[in-house]
Design a protein around this motif. Structure first.
Motif, PDB file in Angstrom:
ATOM      1  N   THR A  16      33.208  44.762  30.580  1.00 40.35           N
ATOM      2  CA  THR A  16      34.375  44.426  29.768  1.00 40.35           C
ATOM      3  C   THR A  16      35.026  43.191  30.363  1.00 40.35           C
ATOM      4  O   THR A  16      34.790  42.838  31.519  1.00 40.35           O
ATOM      5  N   ASN A  17      35.849  42.560  29.578  1.00 38.32           N
ATOM      6  CA  ASN A  17      36.613  41.409  30.047  1.00 38.32           C
ATOM      7  C   ASN A  17      37.980  41.812  30.580  1.00 38.32           C
ATOM      8  O   ASN A  17      38.821  40.962  30.834  1.00 38.32           O
ATOM      9  N   ASP A  18      38.221  43.097  30.744  1.00 38.39           N
ATOM     10  CA  ASP A  18      39.504  43.570  31.255  1.00 38.39           C
ATOM     11  C   ASP A  18      39.711  43.055  32.679  1.00 38.39           C
ATOM     12  O   ASP A  18      38.859  43.263  33.546  1.00 38.39           O
ATOM     13  N   LEU A  48      25.542  37.893  25.710  1.00 32.31           N
ATOM     14  CA  LEU A  48      24.598  39.011  25.702  1.00 32.31           C
ATOM     15  C   LEU A  48      24.691  39.609  24.305  1.00 32.31           C
ATOM     16  O   LEU A  48      25.716  40.173  23.941  1.00 32.31           O
ATOM     17  N   TRP A  49      23.617  39.476  23.533  1.00 30.48           N
ATOM     18  CA  TRP A  49      23.762  39.695  22.104  1.00 30.48           C
ATOM     19  C   TRP A  49      23.488  41.119  21.633  1.00 30.48           C
ATOM     20  O   TRP A  49      24.290  41.702  20.902  1.00 30.48           O
ATOM     21  N   LEU A  55      27.579  46.484  21.813  1.00 31.25           N
ATOM     22  CA  LEU A  55      27.708  46.774  20.392  1.00 31.25           C
ATOM     23  C   LEU A  55      29.102  47.319  20.071  1.00 31.25           C
ATOM     24  O   LEU A  55      29.645  48.149  20.783  1.00 31.25           O
ATOM     25  N   ASN A  56      29.666  46.788  18.998  1.00 32.31           N
ATOM     26  CA  ASN A  56      30.985  47.173  18.480  1.00 32.31           C
ATOM     27  C   ASN A  56      32.144  46.701  19.349  1.00 32.31           C
ATOM     28  O   ASN A  56      33.274  47.118  19.147  1.00 32.31           O
ATOM     29  N   ARG A  57      31.859  45.848  20.315  1.00 32.77           N
ATOM     30  CA  ARG A  57      32.943  45.251  21.106  1.00 32.77           C
ATOM     31  C   ARG A  57      33.280  43.870  20.555  1.00 32.77           C
ATOM     32  O   ARG A  57      32.397  43.156  20.085  1.00 32.77           O
ATOM     33  N   ARG A  63      31.513  39.624  25.494  1.00 33.27           N
ATOM     34  CA  ARG A  63      30.245  39.615  24.773  1.00 33.27           C
ATOM     35  C   ARG A  63      29.640  38.218  24.734  1.00 33.27           C
ATOM     36  O   ARG A  63      28.426  38.043  24.736  1.00 33.27           O
ATOM     37  N   SER A  64      30.505  37.231  24.675  1.00 32.87           N
ATOM     38  CA  SER A  64      30.095  35.842  24.817  1.00 32.87           C
ATOM     39  C   SER A  64      31.059  35.212  25.809  1.00 32.87           C
ATOM     40  O   SER A  64      31.994  35.855  26.278  1.00 32.87           O
ATOM     41  N   SER A  65      30.851  33.974  26.166  1.00 33.68           N
ATOM     42  CA  SER A  65      31.764  33.338  27.117  1.00 33.68           C
ATOM     43  C   SER A  65      31.862  31.850  26.818  1.00 33.68           C
ATOM     44  O   SER A  65      30.863  31.198  26.525  1.00 33.68           O
TER      45      SER A  65
END
Length: 436
Positions: A16-18, A48-49, A55-57, A63-65
């Motif tokens: 997560t990006n938290d 990361l695809w 998935l669903n995030r 998920r991307s950066s």
């Protein structure tokens, strides 16, 4: 102990990006390295695809950066003490399920904004060699990691609503992991720096928090008693040492002679994590969330410090030798991991007051994190803004300084007056302030 330099993998897209997780990953390794250099040996700079973890995030949840993600993730690593950063790969893979993943370069080898940012960070880091001669100060509180407690939780499924390993409500190893991580989050959310501490190093910390301690060996219990007798302040979650050596339940609880350490005897215990997700206790007049199990007490030398809703004793404090203890009959760490209630966060922050301690740095903005580094290279204040808006913030320091210079932000302005630093930090960026 077997290595000179330690490395770790942390890929935000898999988790997560938290911000707490970014700091937690580095802090775990910094604490485990026990003063040795450590590197973020597999960092991420690309997407990361199609992996199940993403998935669903939302796209922005790691998920991307983009270039600002690469910037803030790298600066968090440095703030937490990492002195080397390597990407999982430069150009992404072209084959298999990880196609396109992790690398900051384009799939054709072209330079992207993410790669440009990585290069900028590398040039800056290598142009300021003195910074890396200084390191994060010792934390305000130690979260004690007891290996046998973690192992037993995994094997027995303690905390699992359905009983199996990792299954059900609060499950298995998750009960221990969530209690440890929940305590970390609660301190982190109040900008209190927690370190993860092994039993061998507890004497270096005036305040220790002991999460999910269901199984303890006699040797561990003895070391805890010695720590408190020598002036340490110990806060323990419920059922400490309920299971002793070999996983055997003690007929007197707390077990292993810990009833004398905590000044309390068990009168009732309940192992029903499926029923206790909303357990509430009152400690020193303030509501605190509990989780997993509950243990009720009668006094055996200690003083009442908290109650359950039924009026039975939920917490006991006790003085032993030159130190003191606070025993809580349930698991605030696990509760905070799941619920993030403000009153439980305030309870964790208040433990420093209970111990007569103050955080080394204080931030006026709860979402802006500050860490102090000291050493032969000088004194530096790292101020991280992981949000997506610029933030102006004041940081209160433990001593007076006369000069402050931001070495990283091109438009950065930092001023210091007495013990207070004022600065503005751009979105997903950090200020690296040299103090003199």
């Amino acid at each position: 102990d077997a290595v000179q330099t330690y490395g770790y993998t942390w890929v935000a897209s898999r988790h997560t990006n938290d911000p707490w997780q970014q700091f937690n990953a580095a802090d775990v390794v910094r604490s485990g390295a026990r003063g040795k250099p450590f590197w973020h040996a597999e960092a991420t700079g690309g997407p990361l695809w199609l992996q199940p973890q993403v998935l669903n995030r939302p796209l922005e949840d790691g998920r991307s950066s983009d270039d600002k993600d690469v910037r803030v993730w790298s600066l968090i690593d440095m703030t937490a003490g990492a002195t080397g950063i390597m990407f999982t790969r430069w150009r992404p893979l072209l084959d298999g399920p990880l196609f396109g993943a992790f690398g900051p370069m384009g799939m054709d080898g072209s330079v992207t904004p993410q790669a440009e940012m990585a290069g900028k960070l590398a040039r800056w880091a290598n142009a300021h060699p003195d910074i890396w001669k200084s390191h994060p100060v010792k934390g305000d509180v130690g979260i004690l990691f007891v290996q046998e407690s973690a192992d037993f939780a995994a094997i027995q499924g303690l905390g699992a609503g359905g009983g199996g390993r990792g299954g059900g409500e609060g499950g298995g190893a998750n009960g221990h992991t969530q209690s440890v991580q929940g305590a970390y989050q609660a301190f982190f959310d109040s900008n209190i720096q927690p370190d993860f501490v092994s039993l061998a190093d507890i004497g270096e910390y005036p305040l220790i928090y002991l999460p999910f301690p269901e199984l303890l060996t006699q040797a561990t219990a003895d070391k805890l008693r010695a720590y408190v007798a020598n002036g340490g302040m110990l806060v323990s979650e419920g059922c400490p040492g309920y299971f002793g050596d070999g996983g055997r339940v003690g007929t007197v609880q707390p077990n292993l002679g810990l009833d004398q350490l905590f000044g309390a005897r068990e009168t009732y215990v309940q192992f029903t994590p499926d029923l206790l997700g909303k357990l509430a206790v009152t400690i020193k007049g303030k509501p605190v969330g509990g989780q997993y199990f509950l243990q009720e007490y009668r006094l055996a030398g200690g003083a009442e410090a908290g109650k359950y809703a039924n009026g039975h004793i939920a917490a006991v404090e006790h003085s032993v030798g030159r130190g003191k203890t606070l025993l809580i009959g349930t698991f605030p760490g696990g509760n905070y991991f799941r619920n993030h209630t403000p009153t439980t966060r305030e309870f964790f922050a208040g433990l420093l007051d209970w111990a007569g301690l103050k955080p080394q740095v204080a931030s006026s903005d709860a979402e802006v994190k500050a860490r102090l580094h000291r050493g032969p290279g000088g004194t530096y204040l790292w101020v991280v803004n992981p949000t997506r808006t610029a933030r102006s913030v004041t940081i209160t320091l433990p001593e007076k300084f006369q000069q402050a210079a931001d070495l990283w932000q091109e438009s950065g302005r930092a001023t210091v007056s007495d013990r207070v630093v004022t600065t503005t930090v751009e979105d997903r960026n950090a200020a690296v302030i040299k103090l003199e």
